[in-house]
Structures are given as C-alpha cells and as structure tokens.
Write an enzyme that holds these catalytic residues in place. Structure first.
Site, PDB file in Angstrom:
ATOM      1  N   TYR A 412       0.818  -1.216   0.000  1.00 44.36           N
ATOM      2  CA  TYR A 412       0.000   0.000   0.000  1.00 44.36           C
ATOM      3  C   TYR A 412       0.854   1.269   0.000  1.00 44.36           C
ATOM      4  O   TYR A 412       2.065   1.224   0.132  1.00 44.36           O
ATOM      5  CB  TYR A 412      -1.028  -0.004   1.116  1.00 44.36           C
ATOM      6  CG  TYR A 412      -0.594  -0.092   2.565  1.00 44.36           C
ATOM      7  CD1 TYR A 412       0.668   0.233   3.015  1.00 44.36           C
ATOM      8  CD2 TYR A 412      -1.525  -0.497   3.528  1.00 44.36           C
ATOM      9  CE1 TYR A 412       1.010   0.174   4.349  1.00 44.36           C
ATOM     10  CE2 TYR A 412      -1.203  -0.568   4.870  1.00 44.36           C
ATOM     11  CZ  TYR A 412       0.068  -0.230   5.261  1.00 44.36           C
ATOM     12  OH  TYR A 412       0.390  -0.288   6.597  1.00 44.36           O
ATOM     13  N   GLU A 413       0.159   2.397  -0.202  1.00 50.30           N
ATOM     14  CA  GLU A 413       0.818   3.701  -0.405  1.00 50.30           C
ATOM     15  C   GLU A 413       1.793   3.653  -1.579  1.00 50.30           C
ATOM     16  O   GLU A 413       2.873   4.234  -1.538  1.00 50.30           O
ATOM     17  CB  GLU A 413       1.522   4.172   0.870  1.00 50.30           C
ATOM     18  CG  GLU A 413       0.580   4.461   2.015  1.00 50.30           C
ATOM     19  CD  GLU A 413      -0.549   5.405   1.652  1.00 50.30           C
ATOM     20  OE1 GLU A 413      -0.334   6.282   0.773  1.00 50.30           O
ATOM     21  OE2 GLU A 413      -1.643   5.264   2.207  1.00 50.30           O
ATOM     22  N   GLY A 414       1.378   2.981  -2.618  1.00 49.63           N
ATOM     23  CA  GLY A 414       2.211   2.820  -3.809  1.00 49.63           C
ATOM     24  C   GLY A 414       3.029   1.556  -3.695  1.00 49.63           C
ATOM     25  O   GLY A 414       3.913   1.460  -2.845  1.00 49.63           O
TER      26      GLY A 414
END
Length: 538
Positions: A412-414
C-alpha cells in the site's frame, strides 16, 4: 512471548546523533525525550497489550457498522484525552506544533505496539495538514478541532475496483446540489472506513466532476465527506464488507458505498490529486516507519529467544544458547542492522523535511525509504521466524504475526515496484537531475563529516555509473527494481557510516561497531552484484 518495549533511547540516538535533528531551530532535546518517553510508556502499558487479542478477535460487521476488538475504544479515548492527535497540528489551530521527526518517533512506537490501531488513527495528521493547506477557512473552523480533539478520525478514500495505482480510472462522481456536493460510487481497501472508537469519521474522497472533466487525473477533485451531518444524522455512506486479510486483523479494511452522500470540496475543482498528495506523502513516511517497527520488533523477539534457548555445544563441549551459533548470530545481526539503519534513513528524511532547505533531497529519499524499510520489515520478520525455528512458525511468540502484519507495507501507499519505476525514470531526470544530485551531495557530505570511507566511496562510484546507464537507456523501467535496490543499499551504507562515527553517543558503542562492520562487509558486495545485474539490460 516477548513483551513490547518501546525503543526510546535508540530513537533519540538516531534522531540527534545520526540525523542531526539538533540543527532544527525549534528542536528541544529535553522536551522531545519527555514526549517520546511518555508515549513509549503509554504504548508499552496500554496499546501493546491489545495487539495479540486484537489479532485473534479481529473486527466484525454488525448491522452495517464495524465493531473493533475489545478494549480498542477505551484505549483510543485515553489516547485522545492525552492529546496525541494534536501532536503535530499547528498551535494556531489548537495543536502542539511538534516537528515531523517527533511524529515519526511516535508513529514507529505506535506501529510496533499495535500496527492495526495505528493504521486507523494514523491518517489524522495527514488530514489536518491537507485541510490547512487546501481547505477553506470555514472548513478549517468546522473540522480541524474535530480531528485534533479525537472527536473524529480520518480516512483516505482513493482506491476503486480497477482503479488502484491508476487513479485516472476512478469512477466515483461528484455533482453540485444546492451549494454543496453529492458523491456516488464505491471505494475499496479503505482503512478504518468505519469503526466504533471515535464519534465520527471524516472521509477524504477522490472523485470526478463533470465541470472539471479532463484527460487522465485532471478531472479529479478531493472532497471531505463526514460520517454524520450537522443535524447528527448519518450521511449516506455505508460499509458493504470488511476484507478478510492475511494480517492486520484488528484494522477494518472496508469496501465503502457513497450513495448521493453529502460532501464539501477541498481546494479547487479538478486539483484533487494535488491536495491528495499531501496525505499520500505523509502516509508514505508513516509506512516506512511501520517497516522499521516490524524489523525492530522481530529483531527483539528473535534476540530474546536466542539468548535463552539452549541448544548444542561449543568446541569445548559446553552447552550454549543458540545466539552463539554462527548462522543464528548472522541472522540476528542482519535483523538489527536493518532496523537501526532503516530508522536512521527515515529520520534523515524527516529532519530534512522540517529543515525545509532541501526539497529535492526529500523527493528522492521518500521512495527509497518506503521501499527499503518496508522490505526490511518483511525480511527481518522472516529471519525472526527462522531463528525461532518451529516456534517461529507457531503463534506463541508472535513473530509470525509480525510477518503477516508487515507484508502489506510493501503494497500500500504505492506498490514498491511503482516507486522503483518512478525513481529510475522521472526522479533521475526531473529538474535536470537535481533530485539525484541532492542525493549524491548527501552521500558526499556524509563522507566529509565522518571521514572518507573506501567502501562507501566505491559504492557511490558504482551507483554514479549505474545512474548514467539509466539516463542513456531507452528501457530504464527494465532496470528499475535493481537500481532501486542499489540506491537503497547506498543510502543504508551512508547512514550506517554516520551511526558508526557517532556510536560513542549510544548506550552500547561496541555493539554498534560490530553491526557497522557487518553492514560494511555485506553491502559493498550487494552494490557490485546489483551493478552486474544491470549490465545485460543496458
């Protein structure tokens, strides 16, 4: 089971003697120590005891509402009453105005104590900053106090089915109605999309508007969608399901339905992604520190176990604990070195963020920290399981939970591959290479301040050659993974050079010297090997 103990002294050493937080004009060593120590005690005594039972009980959906595990609401209420949601908010808005490195210290301790709870609470500082930067005065007056007081928590509602990394595919729509906005669509993977800890939730929602329609992400706007309307009734936002996940069982990951829900525009129409990146960049450093927290937690579980587990004999025939066996000792060194080095990498970035004098360096360091530290968390947890052997694979010592919880951080978060691609393409070239130049300057400054070191100098030369290879290549994306790995190792070497040079300020200089030698011996070879992998793709 090894009880959680907040690494207060290790964090303070890293901030002040490795990342040079003392150079910040508003840095107050005594105050920072008091804050971190106080939160550490709170985490040890009240937050950490929720982690294991929360993992076992998990969250549940009852009559459309999420119920958190037993004890979570009570501890959150204590957290809010002690003022922790206001830690970094500006004093003008009723906050304490603490610096980013202080928030980073608290975030690491919180994640190590109970990542699931930290996930639900962690977006409040990001939401506050987004409203301060882009919200109207009326919006700030209406909502900031709710976030800072703990009355409301926040979510970041970006992802949709088929629109994860590619936000241009978002289908949620916003349209104006009587001076407000109405939002309709579905969002997935929303951490804390609903919970029963806070009285309300402020959803920050990315949606398309017809009047700002454009190619790609140009038609996206950011909206604040409260869980409750001014009259106390619930907004038309509901939870369709909670995801069943590998880890973070006590963190509700929700599929959300917005059905003509009331919303307020944040900033200008069509500039939603610009505003949302304020949240995303803050969140990426939080995720980096989640990786550090898991690396440290797994290291401490393994080290405690290995120092007590008697198995085998030394060459003289004496019974020994397993930490005396060379392969176990190797794994323990690697775990701790990853945690200490990753922490220092994050602290360097956070201090630079508050110093506000090297924006190009921050842009370059953020994806490196995200990739290196989240991978380090997974690697350390995996090594911890190996050190404990069969017990590591069992629930009793909880290092298996550390691996399950840590694994999401690389996604997550890229996803880490996206950050690697961005570093190897855009960040190497943007502003005429200024971001990469700032990174090189940091490495060279490290050598100037700590004494030239042949291994670090050699690694920098190899990295510079690889940088040129990517700049002239028509396929830099093919080399992105290995180049990001090389860049992370180079930064890791540099911060370990600073750790070694300042080890006399730590509680155990000889131990840090031993770890520094381990890093030096292993990383130079890694950089060379990664350079070799790039050659066939050049």
């Amino acid at each position: 089971m090894t009880p959680f103990t907040a690494p207060v002294n290790e964090i303070l050493f890293s901030l002040e003697h490795v990342a040079n937080a003392n150079r910040l004009p508003d840095w107050d060593s005594d105050l920072v120590r008091e804050i971190i120590t106080h939160f550490g005690e709170f985490a040890n005594n009240e937050i950490a005891p929720l982690d294991e039972p929360g993992d076992i009980e998990g969250c549940r959906l009852e009559n459309g509402r999420v119920r958190m595990p037993k004890g979570f609401r009570e501890v959150f209420q204590t957290h809010a009453a002690q003022g922790w949601p206001s830690l970094t908010a500006q004093e003008a808005h009723g906050g304490q105005g603490m610096l980013a490195p202080v928030h980073g210290a608290v975030a690491e301790i919180f994640s190590g104590a109970c990542h699931s709870m930290q996930m639900v609470l962690g977006l409040v500082p990001c939401a506050v900053q987004t409203l301060v930067d882009f919200g109207s005065q009326d919006m700030q007056d209406k909502y900031l106090d709710k976030l800072i007081s703990g009355e409301c928590l926040a979510t970041m509602a970006l992802t949709e089915s088929g629109a994860g990394s590619d936000l241009s595919r978002i289908r949620t729509k916003g349209h104006p109605v009587d001076g407000a906005w109405r939002l309709s669509g579905e969002k997935i993977f929303i951490s804390g999309g609903d919970q029963d800890m806070s009285d309300g939730i402020l959803h920050l929602v990315l949606a398309k508007t017809e009047s700002a329609a454009g190619v790609g992400t140009k038609g996206l706007s950011l909206f604040l969608c409260p869980s409750h309307l001014d009259d106390g009734t619930r907004n038309s936002v509901s939870v369709a399901r909670i995801e069943e996940k590998m880890g973070l069982h006590a963190s509700p990951t929700c599929q959300m339905v917005f059905d003509e829900a009331y919303g307020e525009l944040i900033g200008n129409e069509g500039e939603g992604l610009k505003a949302m990146f304020t949240m995303m960049n803050h969140a990426r450093m939080d995720v980096s520190l989640q990786g550090v927290a898991h690396a440290w937690r797994a290291s401490q579980i393994a080290r405690t176990y290995a120092a007590e587990r008697v198995q085998g004999r030394d060459p003289e025939g004496n019974a020994v604990t397993i930490d005396k066996h060379p392969d176990v000792a190797r794994m323990l060194r690697e775990q701790e070195a990853l945690a200490v080095g990753g922490r220092a990498m994050c602290h360097v970035a956070l201090v630079a963020l508050d110093a506000d004098d090297e924006p190009d360096l921050i842009d370059f360091l953020t994806p490196i920290c995200k990739v290196f530290c989240t991978d380090a968390g997974v690697k350390s947890a995996d090594l911890g399981i190996q050190v404990l052997g069969g017990y590591g694979y069992c629930r009793e010592y909880r290092v298996e939970q550390t691996l399950r919880d840590a694994r999401i951080c690389s996604i997550y978060e890229g996803a880490n591959g996206i950050h690697a691609y961005n570093l190897s393409t855009r960040l190497l070239r943007v502003k005429g290479g200024a971001c990469a130049d700032a990174f090189v300057k940091y490495i060279k400054t490290t050598m100037d301040e700590t004494g030239s070191e042949s291994h670090l100098n050699e690694s920098l030369a190899v990295w510079q050659a690889a940088r040129q290879t990517l700049l002239v290549s028509d396929r830099p994306g093919d080399m992105a993974h290995d180049f990001m790995a090389m860049t992370g190792v180079l930064l890791y070497q540099a911060v370990w050079r600073r750790i070694e040079a300042n080890r006399h300020n730590s509680g155990d200089p000889e131990h840090l010297a031993m770890l520094a030698e381990h890093v030096r011996r292993t990383t130079t070879a890694q950089v060379k090997a990664l350079a070799t992998l790039l050659e066939p793709l050049a």
